[in-house]
Design a protein around this motif. Structure first.
Motif, short mmCIF file in Angstrom:
data_model
loop_
_atom_site.label_atom_id
_atom_site.label_comp_id
_atom_site.label_asym_id
_atom_site.label_seq_id
_atom_site.Cartn_x
_atom_site.Cartn_y
_atom_site.Cartn_z
N ALA A 392 35.13 38.54 21.25
CA ALA A 392 34.66 38.05 22.54
C ALA A 392 35.53 36.91 23.05
O ALA A 392 35.86 36.85 24.25
CB ALA A 392 33.20 37.58 22.42
N THR A 393 35.94 36.01 22.15
CA THR A 393 36.79 34.90 22.56
C THR A 393 38.16 35.39 22.99
O THR A 393 38.71 34.91 23.99
CB THR A 393 36.93 33.90 21.40
OG1 THR A 393 35.64 33.40 21.04
CG2 THR A 393 37.82 32.72 21.78
N ARG A 394 38.72 36.35 22.26
CA ARG A 394 40.03 36.89 22.65
C ARG A 394 39.95 37.57 24.01
O ARG A 394 40.83 37.38 24.86
CB ARG A 394 40.51 37.90 21.61
CG ARG A 394 41.07 37.26 20.35
CD ARG A 394 41.71 38.31 19.46
NE ARG A 394 40.72 39.15 18.81
CZ ARG A 394 40.79 40.48 18.71
NH1 ARG A 394 41.81 41.13 19.26
NH2 ARG A 394 39.86 41.16 18.08
N LEU A 395 38.91 38.36 24.24
CA LEU A 395 38.78 39.07 25.51
C LEU A 395 38.58 38.09 26.65
O LEU A 395 39.19 38.23 27.73
CB LEU A 395 37.61 40.06 25.43
CG LEU A 395 37.40 40.93 26.67
CD1 LEU A 395 38.60 41.80 26.95
CD2 LEU A 395 36.14 41.80 26.49
N PHE A 396 37.75 37.08 26.43
CA PHE A 396 37.52 36.08 27.47
C PHE A 396 38.80 35.32 27.80
O PHE A 396 39.12 35.09 28.97
CB PHE A 396 36.43 35.11 27.03
CG PHE A 396 36.03 34.12 28.08
CD1 PHE A 396 35.47 34.54 29.28
CD2 PHE A 396 36.21 32.76 27.88
CE1 PHE A 396 35.10 33.62 30.26
CE2 PHE A 396 35.85 31.83 28.85
CZ PHE A 396 35.29 32.26 30.04
N ALA A 397 39.57 34.96 26.77
CA ALA A 397 40.83 34.26 27.01
C ALA A 397 41.81 35.13 27.77
O ALA A 397 42.54 34.64 28.65
CB ALA A 397 41.44 33.82 25.68
N LEU A 398 41.83 36.43 27.48
CA LEU A 398 42.69 37.34 28.24
C LEU A 398 42.30 37.37 29.71
O LEU A 398 43.15 37.43 30.60
CB LEU A 398 42.60 38.75 27.65
CG LEU A 398 43.45 39.03 26.40
CD1 LEU A 398 42.97 40.28 25.68
CD2 LEU A 398 44.92 39.19 26.80
#
Length: 422
Positions: A392-398
């Motif tokens: 979730a954090t990776r997707l949000f940062a993207l």
């Protein structure tokens, strides 16, 4: 020919927008452009031993639910809200699309820019000119992209951008005959917006929509307070902006309305009842000072939603960037848009809105293999922010930090259509 791609796979199903399908070590198997298997690599490895490794997070190809290709060269035009912006910047630019060679050049650049940003399907505004549709469809057919578009209807448009009820109908019918069933193309009856067409043309648009059950209806709705006021003055007997369309048979399950920022609860109830949907366009809403989409209101009424860049009022072709702005627009109204729902809106949600969910949007078996490889280490900052982070954090940062630089590759029908150069 069978191709098997090993990668981290992520999608949000069409029929379960609150669910997430994620294979940290997955295998996507494609035959003749269609997904024939998907699952955990260890479960499929024996059956498909020859694989290609894809470094990055694989998601469905992005689906832009509202964008204007003739406005490409007017992106980042300074200083006006919607109606004045159209008069000053956009209408003069669109007159040039009477020249087919100009339309060809812009269409080619536009579609290549979509691919560079990971967008594989789109609902696209051309201009009032019949040849502007031909140019777009020809370029899309060559690239094997899934594009829906249709000649703009505007018999009350400015000089040089006017058709008539009769010419608008004749050209629309000719375009449907010419392009129906070709490649991955679809047609949309496209009145520009309520102020640009006479009552007779709006009624004719409704008749065209009723005559052709395989086409969409694509227009603008409640984008800007000055526009809303002008529509209220033009249609004093209508309950609201949506009702001005409804009286002409333009509010149907196949109707896609861009923006929908300033909607009454009555209009939301009618949208839900009709099955029509809204393409949310946070970038252009901010750029033109129009306002922020009300996700809370939309959710209370269970509206069908997709996501659109709305270039050229939108300031980026990147659906990642647009998803990030949608989060910020939601938060401005004290709503939260989680990154998985944002991905849904940019993929399966937009596919549903465009009535192509059986073909694209979720990378499920039987769907066309349009997908994107995302690189969460595309910039030093993104790499630092996502190192060791959960999904979730990776997707949000993207979505917040990403743009076209995060698109490593774009695939159409299982074949690479764009690869980022170092």
């Amino acid at each position: 020919m069978i191709r098997a791609y090993r990668a981290e796979l992520l999608s949000v199903p069409h029929d379960a927008p609150d669910a997430v399908r994620h294979e940290p070590d997955g295998l996507l198997v494609v035959e003749d452009g269609v997904v024939i298997a998907r699952g955990a690599y260890p479960d499929l490895a024996d059956k498909y031993p020859d694989v290609e490794m894809l470094p990055g997070l694989v998601v469905p190809g992005f689906i832009d639910a509202h964008v204007h290709y003739p406005q490409t060269d007017r992106i980042a035009s300074y200083g006006e809200q919607l109606l004045d912006w159209l008069d000053k910047h956009i209408f003069p630019a669109e007159k040039a699309f009477a020249d087919k060679a100009h339309a060809d050049a812009v269409a080619a650049f536009f579609l290549d820019e979509l691919l560079r940003n990971g967008t594989t399907s789109a609902l696209v505004y051309p201009t009032v000119h019949e040849q502007s549709v031909d140019a777009l469809f020809e370029a899309a057919l060559e690239r094997r992209m899934r594009i829906v578009s249709g000649k703009v209807l505007m018999d009350l448009g400015p000089e040089g951008l006017q058709d008539t009820v009769a010419s608008g109908r004749a050209e629309t019918e000719a375009l449907i005959r010419r392009w129906r069933g070709r490649g991955r193309l679809g047609y949309a009856v496209t009145p520009r917006f309520a102020l640009a067409s006479s009552d007779a043309q709006l009624a004719d648009a409704g008749a065209l929509l009723a005559k052709h059950p395989d086409v969409l209806m694509h227009t603008h709705l409640s984008e800007n307070v000055h526009e809303v006021a002008a529509v209220a003055a033009r249609f004093p007997d209508s309950a609201d902006y949506l009702d001005a369309y409804d009286r002409f048979g333009l509010v149907t399950p196949r109707s896609v309305f861009a923006h929908g920022i300033h909607l009454s609860d009555r209009a939301c109830t009618r949208l839900h009842e009709s099955g029509a949907g809204v393409a949310v366009c946070p970038s252009s809403n901010l750029f033109l000072g129009s306002g922020h989409f009300n996700f809370g209101q939309a959710d209370r009424h269970a509206l069908r939603l997709g996501l659109g860049t709305d270039v050229g009022a939108g300031t980026s072709f990147s659906m990642l960037r647009t998803a990030g702005l949608a989060y910020q627009a939601a938060l401005a109204r004290e709503d939260r848009l989680d990154p998985f729902r944002a991905l849904y809106l940019a993929t399966a949600g937009s596919a549903s809105l465009l009535h192509i969910a059986d073909r694209v949007g979720a990378l499920e078996v039987g769907q066309e293999a349009d997908f994107v490889v995302l690189d969460s280490a595309a910039t030093p900052l993104m790499e630092r922010r996502t190192e060791g982070a959960d999904l979730a954090t990776r997707l949000f940062a993207l979505q917040i930090l990403g743009d076209e630089r995060a698109i490593s590759r774009t695939y159409l029908l299982g074949e690479c259509a764009y690869k980022r150069t170092p």
